[in-house]
Design a protein around this motif. Structure first.
Motif, PDB file in Angstrom:
ATOM      1  N   ILE A  86       0.857  -1.183   0.000  1.00  0.00           N
ATOM      2  CA  ILE A  86       0.000   0.000   0.000  1.00  0.00           C
ATOM      3  C   ILE A  86       0.897   1.237   0.000  1.00  0.00           C
ATOM      4  CG2 ILE A  86      -1.690   1.329   1.334  1.00  0.00           C
ATOM      5  CD1 ILE A  86      -2.590  -1.329   2.580  1.00  0.00           C
ATOM      6  N   GLU A  87       0.632   2.152  -0.912  1.00  0.00           N
ATOM      7  CA  GLU A  87       1.381   3.403  -0.909  1.00  0.00           C
ATOM      8  C   GLU A  87       0.727   4.350   0.093  1.00  0.00           C
ATOM      9  OE1 GLU A  87       2.894   6.935  -3.865  1.00  0.00           O
ATOM     10  OE2 GLU A  87       2.448   4.968  -4.709  1.00  0.00           O
ATOM     11  N   LEU A  88       1.548   4.918   0.982  1.00  0.00           N
ATOM     12  CA  LEU A  88       1.004   5.784   2.029  1.00  0.00           C
ATOM     13  C   LEU A  88       2.024   6.816   2.457  1.00  0.00           C
ATOM     14  CD1 LEU A  88       2.394   4.754   4.939  1.00  0.00           C
ATOM     15  CD2 LEU A  88       0.937   2.823   4.451  1.00  0.00           C
ATOM     16  N   ARG A  89       1.519   7.809   3.160  1.00  0.00           N
ATOM     17  CA  ARG A  89       2.383   8.846   3.738  1.00  0.00           C
ATOM     18  C   ARG A  89       2.235   8.880   5.251  1.00  0.00           C
ATOM     19  NH1 ARG A  89       4.310  14.225   1.460  1.00  0.00           N
ATOM     20  NH2 ARG A  89       5.823  14.770   3.049  1.00  0.00           N
ATOM     21  N   SER A  90       1.068   8.417   5.736  1.00  0.00           N
ATOM     22  CA  SER A  90       0.838   8.396   7.177  1.00  0.00           C
ATOM     23  C   SER A  90       0.014   7.161   7.549  1.00  0.00           C
ATOM     24  CB  SER A  90       0.126   9.671   7.631  1.00  0.00           C
ATOM     25  OG  SER A  90      -1.099   9.824   6.955  1.00  0.00           O
ATOM     26  N   ILE A  91       0.176   6.746   8.797  1.00  0.00           N
ATOM     27  CA  ILE A  91      -0.548   5.594   9.325  1.00  0.00           C
ATOM     28  C   ILE A  91      -1.159   6.008  10.658  1.00  0.00           C
ATOM     29  CG2 ILE A  91      -0.401   3.190  10.045  1.00  0.00           C
ATOM     30  CD1 ILE A  91       2.311   3.088   8.544  1.00  0.00           C
ATOM     31  N   ARG A  92      -2.448   5.739  10.810  1.00  0.00           N
ATOM     32  CA  ARG A  92      -3.150   6.053  12.064  1.00  0.00           C
ATOM     33  C   ARG A  92      -3.560   4.726  12.717  1.00  0.00           C
ATOM     34  NH1 ARG A  92      -8.370   9.272  11.218  1.00  0.00           N
ATOM     35  NH2 ARG A  92      -6.918  10.944  10.842  1.00  0.00           N
ATOM     36  N   PHE A  93      -3.177   4.566  13.985  1.00  0.00           N
ATOM     37  CA  PHE A  93      -3.530   3.400  14.785  1.00  0.00           C
ATOM     38  C   PHE A  93      -4.563   3.834  15.811  1.00  0.00           C
ATOM     39  CE2 PHE A  93       0.821   3.004  13.385  1.00  0.00           C
ATOM     40  CZ  PHE A  93       0.914   1.707  12.934  1.00  0.00           C
ATOM     41  N   THR A  94      -5.684   3.130  15.880  1.00  0.00           N
ATOM     42  CA  THR A  94      -6.731   3.475  16.845  1.00  0.00           C
ATOM     43  C   THR A  94      -7.079   2.244  17.666  1.00  0.00           C
ATOM     44  OG1 THR A  94      -7.636   5.140  15.328  1.00  0.00           O
ATOM     45  CG2 THR A  94      -9.062   4.408  17.136  1.00  0.00           C
ATOM     46  N   GLN A  95      -7.079   2.418  18.968  1.00  0.00           N
ATOM     47  CA  GLN A  95      -7.498   1.367  19.900  1.00  0.00           C
ATOM     48  C   GLN A  95      -9.009   1.256  19.850  1.00  0.00           C
ATOM     49  OE1 GLN A  95      -7.300  -1.245  21.679  1.00  0.00           O
ATOM     50  NE2 GLN A  95      -6.329  -0.668  23.568  1.00  0.00           N
ATOM     51  N   THR A  96      -9.525   0.075  19.527  1.00  0.00           N
ATOM     52  CA  THR A  96     -10.975  -0.089  19.450  1.00  0.00           C
ATOM     53  C   THR A  96     -11.507  -0.965  20.579  1.00  0.00           C
ATOM     54  OG1 THR A  96     -10.779  -1.985  17.939  1.00  0.00           O
ATOM     55  CG2 THR A  96     -11.004   0.213  16.950  1.00  0.00           C
ATOM     56  N   GLY A  97     -10.627  -1.537  21.378  1.00  0.00           N
ATOM     57  CA  GLY A  97     -11.034  -2.328  22.525  1.00  0.00           C
ATOM     58  C   GLY A  97     -10.717  -1.571  23.797  1.00  0.00           C
ATOM     59  N   VAL A  98     -10.963  -2.213  24.933  1.00  0.00           N
ATOM     60  CA  VAL A  98     -10.665  -1.597  26.226  1.00  0.00           C
ATOM     61  C   VAL A  98      -9.988  -2.633  27.127  1.00  0.00           C
ATOM     62  CG1 VAL A  98     -12.571   0.024  26.142  1.00  0.00           C
ATOM     63  CG2 VAL A  98     -12.930  -2.183  27.174  1.00  0.00           C
ATOM     64  N   ASP A  99      -9.242  -2.132  28.089  1.00  0.00           N
ATOM     65  CA  ASP A  99      -8.666  -2.976  29.130  1.00  0.00           C
ATOM     66  C   ASP A  99      -8.604  -2.128  30.388  1.00  0.00           C
ATOM     67  OD1 ASP A  99      -7.360  -4.723  30.754  1.00  0.00           O
ATOM     68  OD2 ASP A  99      -5.626  -4.997  29.477  1.00  0.00           O
ATOM     69  N   PRO A 100      -9.356  -2.498  31.415  1.00  0.00           N
ATOM     70  CA  PRO A 100      -9.414  -1.678  32.623  1.00  0.00           C
ATOM     71  C   PRO A 100      -8.145  -1.747  33.478  1.00  0.00           C
ATOM     72  CG  PRO A 100     -10.660  -3.690  32.939  1.00  0.00           C
ATOM     73  CD  PRO A 100     -10.217  -3.662  31.494  1.00  0.00           C
ATOM     74  N   VAL A 101      -7.251  -2.678  33.174  1.00  0.00           N
ATOM     75  CA  VAL A 101      -6.047  -2.847  33.997  1.00  0.00           C
ATOM     76  C   VAL A 101      -4.926  -1.992  33.447  1.00  0.00           C
ATOM     77  CG1 VAL A 101      -4.325  -4.482  34.817  1.00  0.00           C
ATOM     78  CG2 VAL A 101      -6.719  -5.189  34.606  1.00  0.00           C
ATOM     79  N   TYR A 102      -4.338  -1.201  34.300  1.00  0.00           N
ATOM     80  CA  TYR A 102      -3.145  -0.427  33.914  1.00  0.00           C
ATOM     81  C   TYR A 102      -1.959  -1.035  34.641  1.00  0.00           C
ATOM     82  CZ  TYR A 102       0.353   3.202  33.686  1.00  0.00           C
ATOM     83  OH  TYR A 102       1.519   3.872  33.487  1.00  0.00           O
ATOM     84  N   ASP A 103      -0.977  -1.486  33.901  1.00  0.00           N
ATOM     85  CA  ASP A 103       0.204  -2.068  34.536  1.00  0.00           C
ATOM     86  C   ASP A 103       1.382  -1.203  34.269  1.00  0.00           C
ATOM     87  OD1 ASP A 103       0.510  -2.644  31.841  1.00  0.00           O
ATOM     88  OD2 ASP A 103       0.851  -4.766  32.105  1.00  0.00           O
TER      89      ASP A 103
END
Length: 103
Positions: A86-103
């Motif tokens: 794929i030819e691209l100039r930018s890539i966007r990553f989006t979190q679509t899930g959740v995790d209540p634990v912060y480690d």
């Protein structure tokens, strides 16, 4: 710092358009912080994006045994290969899930 939430986003901008055949995120010491869901969008001009990957429940990279049977690799190995470069100039990553634990 906080737990993962839907909508968390980060973007990668390249100096010029490049052909990319896949994406491999290395989580290093944060292996348990793999995305619980992941959307990947690519852009060509910095303002419009096209969705190229969307998994509401990331289970790991899809792999195949030598006999062709599918299975999921480790969840902390965030690797997505595209069927065609794929030819691209930018890539966007989006979190679509959740995790209540912060480690």
């Amino acid at each position: 710092a906080r737990a993962q939430q839907q909508g968390d986003t980060f973007e990668l901008f390249l100096e010029k358009n490049e052909k990319v055949s896949g994406i491999h995120l290395r989580l290093g010491d944060y292996a348990f912080d793999y995305p619980r869901g992941l959307r990947i969008e690519v852009g060509y001009d910095g303002s419009s994006y096209t969705r190229v990957f969307d998994s509401s429940d990331w289970r790991g990279e899809l792999r195949f045994t030598k006999d062709g049977a599918p299975y999921f690799g480790p969840q902390e190995e965030v690797k997505v290969l595209f069927p065609d470069p794929i030819e691209l100039r930018s890539i966007r990553f989006t979190q679509t899930g959740v995790d209540p634990v912060y480690d």
